[in-house]
Design a protein around this motif. Structure first.
Motif, PDB file in Angstrom:
ATOM      1  N   THR A 166     -41.362 -17.019  42.825  1.00  0.00           N
ATOM      2  CA  THR A 166     -42.536 -16.306  42.331  1.00  0.00           C
ATOM      3  C   THR A 166     -42.320 -15.693  40.955  1.00  0.00           C
ATOM      4  O   THR A 166     -43.208 -15.000  40.459  1.00  0.00           O
ATOM      5  CB  THR A 166     -42.953 -15.203  43.314  1.00  0.00           C
ATOM      6  N   SER A 214     -47.551 -15.324  40.600  1.00  0.00           N
ATOM      7  CA  SER A 214     -47.949 -13.929  40.419  1.00  0.00           C
ATOM      8  C   SER A 214     -49.364 -13.834  39.855  1.00  0.00           C
ATOM      9  O   SER A 214     -50.175 -13.009  40.298  1.00  0.00           O
ATOM     10  CB  SER A 214     -46.955 -13.231  39.477  1.00  0.00           C
ATOM     11  N   ARG A 244     -47.321  -8.147  47.864  1.00  0.00           N
ATOM     12  CA  ARG A 244     -47.770  -9.267  47.034  1.00  0.00           C
ATOM     13  C   ARG A 244     -47.548 -10.596  47.764  1.00  0.00           C
ATOM     14  O   ARG A 244     -46.971 -11.532  47.224  1.00  0.00           O
ATOM     15  CB  ARG A 244     -47.084  -9.257  45.669  1.00  0.00           C
ATOM     16  N   LYS A 284     -47.956  -7.957  37.187  1.00  0.00           N
ATOM     17  CA  LYS A 284     -46.992  -8.070  38.278  1.00  0.00           C
ATOM     18  C   LYS A 284     -46.777  -6.744  38.991  1.00  0.00           C
ATOM     19  O   LYS A 284     -46.561  -6.710  40.209  1.00  0.00           O
ATOM     20  CB  LYS A 284     -45.660  -8.582  37.725  1.00  0.00           C
ATOM     21  N   ASP A 298     -47.735 -19.458  34.855  1.00  0.00           N
ATOM     22  CA  ASP A 298     -48.694 -18.355  34.869  1.00  0.00           C
ATOM     23  C   ASP A 298     -49.547 -18.321  33.606  1.00  0.00           C
ATOM     24  O   ASP A 298     -50.680 -17.859  33.635  1.00  0.00           O
ATOM     25  CB  ASP A 298     -47.950 -17.024  35.020  1.00  0.00           C
TER      26      ASP A 298
END
Length: 238
Positions: A81, A164, A151, A128, A105
Motif C-alpha cells: 500500500t 492509498s 485504512r 495518507k 497513486d
C-alpha cells in the motif's frame, strides 16, 4: 523525524538534484538507480529508513517502472500500500493510464518543476494521514466495510486491494452516499490536484475501485456512473 522517500531513477544527475531539493524541504531520500535494487530497498530497508512514498521513474535499465509498480502492489501489506508517484515521458498518455491501472497513486510528466514534485508528494502524504471525517471509524454498507482508522476495506470479510489514493476516493464517495459528485468535487474532497480538460485519471481509479469492491465491475451496484456529471455511491447495497 523526517519522512523517508525512495527515489528509483536511473538518471544519476537528475536523481541527485531531486534528492537534494527534497532533503532541503525536510525529507530523507534514498536513491536506487534501477528497479530491482529499488524493490530490494523497499522490502529490506536500512534501519529506520522504511519509505513512506516511492518516486518511480518509468524508464529504468533493468525492469521498467510499470513492472516495478506491479511487483510493489503484489507484496504483502503494508508494503503493497505504499504510495507510488510515477515519473513518465511528457505527453505519453497511455503509459500514465497503464500506471494508474496497475496501482500508481499519481504521475508527473517529465520534464517537471521540483516545486510541483514536492507539492504532489506532500498532497499524497497528507491524504495518507488525514482522517477526512471526524465522526465514526467504520463505514458499513451491507457486506462492505470501510475502516477509516485502519485504512482497510473488506467485502464479506475479504480484504480489498486498494492504493492509498483509491482508498481516499472511496471514502470521499461513501461519506457522501446518495449524492452525485462531479469529478472535480471528488478530487477536491481528497485534496488532490485539479483535473485538466483531458485528464481522465479519475475514471481509471474508479475502475480499479469497482474491480475491488463490486461483485461484477461491469454491472456495478455500489459506485454508479451518472453520465455527463460524475459518480454516486449507492446508499442501499447488497
Amino acid at each position: 523525524m523526517p519522512q523517508h522517500l525512495l527515489l528509483i531513477e536511473d538518471d544519476a544527475r537528475l536523481a541527485s538534484m531531486v534528492a537534494e531539493y527534497l532533503e532541503q524541504s525536510g525529507f530523507s531520500v534514498n536513491h536506487c538507480g534501477d528497479g530491482l535494487s529499488g524493490l530490494a530497498h523497499l522490502t529490506q530497508p536500512p534501519a529506520g529508513a522504511a519509505p513512506e512514498l516511492v518516486v518511480l521513474d518509468l524508464m529504468l535499465p533493468d525492469i521498467d517502472g510499470l513492472e516495478v509498480c506491479r511487483r510493489i502492489r503484489a507484496l504483502p501489506a503494508p508494503l503493497s500500500t505504499v504510495p507510488v508517484l510515477m515519473l513518465t515521458a511528457k505527453g505519453d498518455a497511455m503509459d500514465r493510464i497503464i500506471g494508474l491501472e496497475i496501482g500508481a497513486d499519481d504521475y508527473l510528466p517529465k520534464p517537471f518543476e521540483p516545486r510541483e514534485l514536492l507539492a504532489r508528494i506532500r498532497a499524497i502524504l497528507r491524504r495518507k494521514v488525514d482522517n477526512p471525517a471526524p465522526n465514526g471509524k467504520t463505514l458499513r454498507f451491507g457486506t462492505l466495510e470501510i475502516d477509516r482508522d485502519a485504512r482497510t476495506v473488506t467485502v464479506a470479510g475479504a480484504a480489498c486491494d486498494l492504493t492509498s489514493y483509491q482508498f481516499d476516493l472511496l471514502v470521499a464517495l461513501a461519506e457522501r452516499a446518495g449524492r452525485v459528485l462531479t469529478r472535480d468535487q471528488i478530487m477536491e474532497a481528497v485534496r488532490g490536484r485539479e483535473l485538466d480538460a483531458f485528464d481522465r485519471s479519475i475514471d481509471v481509479h474508479m475502475g480499479r475501485i469497482r474491480a475491488a469492491i463490486e461483485a461484477d465491475p461491469k454491472d456495478p451496484k455500489r459506485i454508479l456512473t451518472v453520465r455527463g456529471v460524475g459518480y454516486v455511491f449507492a446508499r442501499q447495497q447488497d
